[in-house]
Write an enzyme that holds these catalytic residues in place. Structure first.
Site, PDB file in Angstrom:
ATOM      1  N   GLU A  11      41.886  36.148  36.631  1.00 47.04           N
ATOM      2  CA  GLU A  11      42.472  36.007  37.955  1.00 47.04           C
ATOM      3  C   GLU A  11      42.119  34.677  38.603  1.00 47.04           C
ATOM      4  O   GLU A  11      41.095  34.066  38.313  1.00 47.04           O
ATOM      5  CB  GLU A  11      42.113  37.191  38.852  1.00 47.04           C
TER       6      GLU A  11
ATOM      7  N   CYS B  30      40.898  28.825  43.524  1.00 45.95           N
ATOM      8  CA  CYS B  30      39.668  29.365  42.951  1.00 45.95           C
ATOM      9  C   CYS B  30      39.982  29.781  41.525  1.00 45.95           C
ATOM     10  O   CYS B  30      40.860  30.615  41.301  1.00 45.95           O
ATOM     11  CB  CYS B  30      39.225  30.567  43.779  1.00 45.95           C
TER      12      CYS B  30
ATOM     13  N   CYS C 261      32.307  38.083  32.115  1.00 42.85           N
ATOM     14  CA  CYS C 261      31.065  37.350  32.390  1.00 42.85           C
ATOM     15  C   CYS C 261      29.909  38.155  31.826  1.00 42.85           C
ATOM     16  O   CYS C 261      29.990  39.377  31.730  1.00 42.85           O
ATOM     17  CB  CYS C 261      30.887  37.203  33.904  1.00 42.85           C
TER      18      CYS C 261
ATOM     19  N   CYS D 279      25.293  40.253  37.373  1.00 44.34           N
ATOM     20  CA  CYS D 279      24.916  40.393  38.791  1.00 44.34           C
ATOM     21  C   CYS D 279      25.409  41.754  39.300  1.00 44.34           C
ATOM     22  O   CYS D 279      26.549  42.146  39.042  1.00 44.34           O
ATOM     23  CB  CYS D 279      25.523  39.272  39.630  1.00 44.34           C
TER      24      CYS D 279
ATOM     25  N   CYS E   3      28.793  42.247  41.422  1.00 44.27           N
ATOM     26  CA  CYS E   3      29.986  41.500  41.011  1.00 44.27           C
ATOM     27  C   CYS E   3      30.820  42.291  40.012  1.00 44.27           C
ATOM     28  O   CYS E   3      30.299  42.797  39.012  1.00 44.27           O
ATOM     29  CB  CYS E   3      29.566  40.170  40.393  1.00 44.27           C
TER      30      CYS E   3
ATOM     31  N   GLY F 166      33.305  34.429  35.616  1.00 50.86           N
ATOM     32  CA  GLY F 166      32.597  33.593  34.662  1.00 50.86           C
ATOM     33  C   GLY F 166      31.504  32.747  35.270  1.00 50.86           C
ATOM     34  O   GLY F 166      31.500  32.486  36.472  1.00 50.86           O
ATOM     35  N   GLU F 167      30.588  32.333  34.406  1.00 50.48           N
ATOM     36  CA  GLU F 167      29.503  31.447  34.817  1.00 50.48           C
ATOM     37  C   GLU F 167      29.791  30.068  34.223  1.00 50.48           C
ATOM     38  O   GLU F 167      29.734  29.889  32.993  1.00 50.48           O
ATOM     39  CB  GLU F 167      28.163  32.012  34.320  1.00 50.48           C
TER      40      GLU F 167
ATOM     41  N   SER G  84      30.209  26.627  41.111  1.00 49.44           N
ATOM     42  CA  SER G  84      29.236  27.621  41.575  1.00 49.44           C
ATOM     43  C   SER G  84      28.484  28.208  40.389  1.00 49.44           C
ATOM     44  O   SER G  84      29.091  28.640  39.410  1.00 49.44           O
ATOM     45  CB  SER G  84      29.991  28.731  42.321  1.00 49.44           C
TER      46      SER G  84
ATOM     47  N   SER H 218      24.278  30.343  43.737  1.00 48.30           N
ATOM     48  CA  SER H 218      24.288  31.740  44.186  1.00 48.30           C
ATOM     49  C   SER H 218      22.845  32.175  44.351  1.00 48.30           C
ATOM     50  O   SER H 218      22.169  32.507  43.389  1.00 48.30           O
ATOM     51  CB  SER H 218      25.002  32.606  43.153  1.00 48.30           C
TER      52      SER H 218
ATOM     53  N   HIS I  54      21.390  34.402  47.141  1.00 49.10           N
ATOM     54  CA  HIS I  54      21.431  35.842  47.435  1.00 49.10           C
ATOM     55  C   HIS I  54      20.106  36.510  47.761  1.00 49.10           C
ATOM     56  O   HIS I  54      20.082  37.705  48.072  1.00 49.10           O
ATOM     57  CB  HIS I  54      22.117  36.624  46.307  1.00 49.10           C
TER      58      HIS I  54
ATOM     59  N   CYS J 193      35.478  40.049  44.031  1.00 48.43           N
ATOM     60  CA  CYS J 193      35.741  39.134  42.930  1.00 48.43           C
ATOM     61  C   CYS J 193      35.893  39.916  41.635  1.00 48.43           C
ATOM     62  O   CYS J 193      35.048  40.727  41.287  1.00 48.43           O
ATOM     63  CB  CYS J 193      34.560  38.179  42.761  1.00 48.43           C
TER      64      CYS J 193
HETATM   65  N1  SAH Z   1      29.014  32.638  38.099  1.00 54.31           N
HETATM   66  C1  SAH Z   1      29.165  31.845  39.297  1.00 54.31           C
HETATM   67  C2  SAH Z   1      30.491  32.074  39.994  1.00 54.31           C
HETATM   68  C3  SAH Z   1      30.596  33.483  40.484  1.00 54.31           C
HETATM   69  S1  SAH Z   1      31.689  33.940  41.774  1.00 54.31           S
HETATM   70  C4  SAH Z   1      28.021  32.142  40.243  1.00 54.31           C
HETATM   71  O1  SAH Z   1      27.267  33.069  39.995  1.00 54.31           O
HETATM   72  O2  SAH Z   1      27.864  31.420  41.225  1.00 54.31           O
HETATM   73  C5  SAH Z   1      31.289  33.078  43.201  1.00 54.31           C
HETATM   74  C6  SAH Z   1      30.357  33.756  44.199  1.00 54.31           C
HETATM   75  O3  SAH Z   1      30.779  35.076  44.589  1.00 54.31           O
HETATM   76  C7  SAH Z   1      28.943  33.896  43.676  1.00 54.31           C
HETATM   77  O4  SAH Z   1      28.044  33.469  44.653  1.00 54.31           O
HETATM   78  C8  SAH Z   1      28.835  35.379  43.456  1.00 54.31           C
HETATM   79  O5  SAH Z   1      27.480  35.783  43.466  1.00 54.31           O
HETATM   80  C9  SAH Z   1      29.646  35.916  44.597  1.00 54.31           C
HETATM   81  N2  SAH Z   1      30.077  37.313  44.464  1.00 54.31           N
HETATM   82  C10 SAH Z   1      30.391  37.993  43.356  1.00 54.31           C
HETATM   83  N3  SAH Z   1      30.735  39.266  43.642  1.00 54.31           N
HETATM   84  C11 SAH Z   1      30.639  39.377  44.978  1.00 54.31           C
HETATM   85  C12 SAH Z   1      30.866  40.445  45.884  1.00 54.31           C
HETATM   86  N4  SAH Z   1      31.231  41.661  45.459  1.00 54.31           N
HETATM   87  N5  SAH Z   1      30.693  40.207  47.193  1.00 54.31           N
HETATM   88  C13 SAH Z   1      30.318  38.985  47.621  1.00 54.31           C
HETATM   89  N6  SAH Z   1      30.091  37.953  46.835  1.00 54.31           N
HETATM   90  C14 SAH Z   1      30.232  38.134  45.511  1.00 54.31           C
END
Ligand code: SAH
Length: 352
Positions: A100, A113, A120, A124, A127, A167-168, A199, A222, A224, A341
């Site tokens: 997507e 985006c 992935c 996390c 996610c 993805g990372e 990111s 990220s 968190h 996401c």
């Molecule tokens: N792998 C990369 C890109 C991930 S998506 C990374 O970890 O940064 C981009 C951002 O969205 C990341 O900060 C991820 O932690 C966050 N994210 C993923 N799922 C989420 C959710 N359900 N609610 C809020 N943020 C989320």
């Protein structure tokens, strides 16, 4: 070296740098100005097949079709937000994988985006992209294809890119670097690297290597959580790289590139959103060049956690502001067209 993604017999032509294309044309006994024409078709006119390349001799078009692979992500679903015009796309790739991408309209331009992997493996806990694990890395061509196809569908120029889809990026390091060089190429779409954000969940060797690439992109971390204990609860990668190492790599990134960082902080009710954590976060980031982007977490159906209350979010933000930390709350785009996401893809795969 020619990039072939390691899995295709034909050469994936959209993943080639201009110099590589020229070299192959030379080897094929073709005149090199033809390489310039083809590169223009691929990256400026965003051609989807060789037959569109009308200023090439028919014989050459045929040879190209035999030697090279050229595919475009095919949209299988498009959802348009009634609130803010955000568009979410589900694309099918040539091998049947689905990914997507999202198109967002801002005052400063149009942002896409994109995904860097199908699925992935970072795990996390909040996610949706990681629920089914990693399928495979996307090729540079497939990352470009998301941007090109969306620009063609919206008929509006894309000016900004965020690598925040599935993805990372640093788990697909070489592919992402090649994508960044191609998308910012003057002979192609020529998107400014300063308008691109990568990111990462915090793979330290990736951040360190990336700092040396000479690419002035914005790095988003990220984060968190303000300490290793809470971070490990949310993100398995935190067990491999403690925050001390991650933040050192971020500081070095700023020193080398001059680019301020973005720290993403998704607020999860009762886990990382109280003022004690805000205090710890302020101490952790004191003096680091960057700002905090607070994201009210998007609940994922399969997981058991909740979004922080409005009041808690506001207080968290105000606390950081008073402590002198630059902080914004992420505006939620396209709230009416899908939740978290990776959920659009996941819904598609499970037939919901
Ligand atoms: N792998 C990369 C890109 C991930 S998506 C990374 O970890 O940064 C981009 C951002 O969205 C990341 O900060 C991820 O932690 C966050 N994210 C993923 N799922 C989420 C959710 N359900 N609610 C809020 N943020 C989320």
């Amino acid at each position: 070296m020619v990039f072939d993604g390691g899995r295709m017999e034909k050469i994936d032509i959209r993943s080639l740098y201009f110099s590589e294309l020229e070299e192959i044309f030379r080897e094929m006994g073709e005149r090199t100005f033809r390489a310039g024409q083809v590169y223009g078709w691929l990256h400026e006119k965003m051609a989807e097949d060789f037959e569109q390349m009308s200023n090439l001799p028919a014989k050459l078009r045929k040879v190209l079709g035999e030697r090279f692979e050229l595919t475009m992500p095919e949209p299988v679903e498009e959802r348009i937000s009634r609130i803010d015009g955000t568009r979410k796309y589900l694309f099918r790739l040539a091998d049947g994988n689905v990914i997507e991408s999202v198109w967002m309209k801002y005052q400063h331009g149009n942002s896409v985006c994109i995904s860097s992997q199908a699925g992935c493996r970072m795990g996390c806990c909040f996610c949706a992209s990681t629920l089914d694990g990693l399928e495979r890395n996307l090729t540079p061509s497939e990352m470009l294809g998301q941007v090109y196809k969306i620009q063609a569908l919206t008929k509006e120029r894309v000016s900004h890119i965020v690598m925040m889809g599935s993805g990372e990026p640093f788990d697909n390091y070489d592919g992402v670097i090649r994508f960044l060089r191609l998308i910012s190429d003057e002979r192609g779409l020529n998107i400014s690297l300063r308008n691109i954000t990568v990111s990462t969940c915090g793979i330290v060797p990736g951040i360190e290597k990336f700092a040396g690439e000479g690419l002035p992109v914005t790095l988003a971390l990220s984060l968190h959580a303000p300490n290793d204990q809470v971070r490990q609860k949310l993100m398995p990668i935190a067990k491999a790289y403690p925050l001390s190492q991650v933040l050192k790599a971020c500081r070095d990134y700023f020193d080398k590139t001059g680019r301020r960082l973005t720290f993403e902080y998704s607020l999860v009710k009762g886990i990382n959103d109280n003022l004690k954590e805000a205090g710890e976060l302020a101490r952790l980031l004191k003096g680091v060049h960057g700002h905090v982007n607070l994201i009210p977490v998007n609940p994922v159906r399969e997981r058991d956690f909740a979004r922080s209350d409005q009041k808690a979010i506001r207080e968290f933000k105000e606390f950081l502001e008073k402590a002198g930390i630059a902080v914004t709350i992420r505006r939620e785009m396209g709230r009416d067209i899908e939740g978290a996401c990776g959920q659009l893809r996941r819904g598609f795969l499970s037939g919901n």
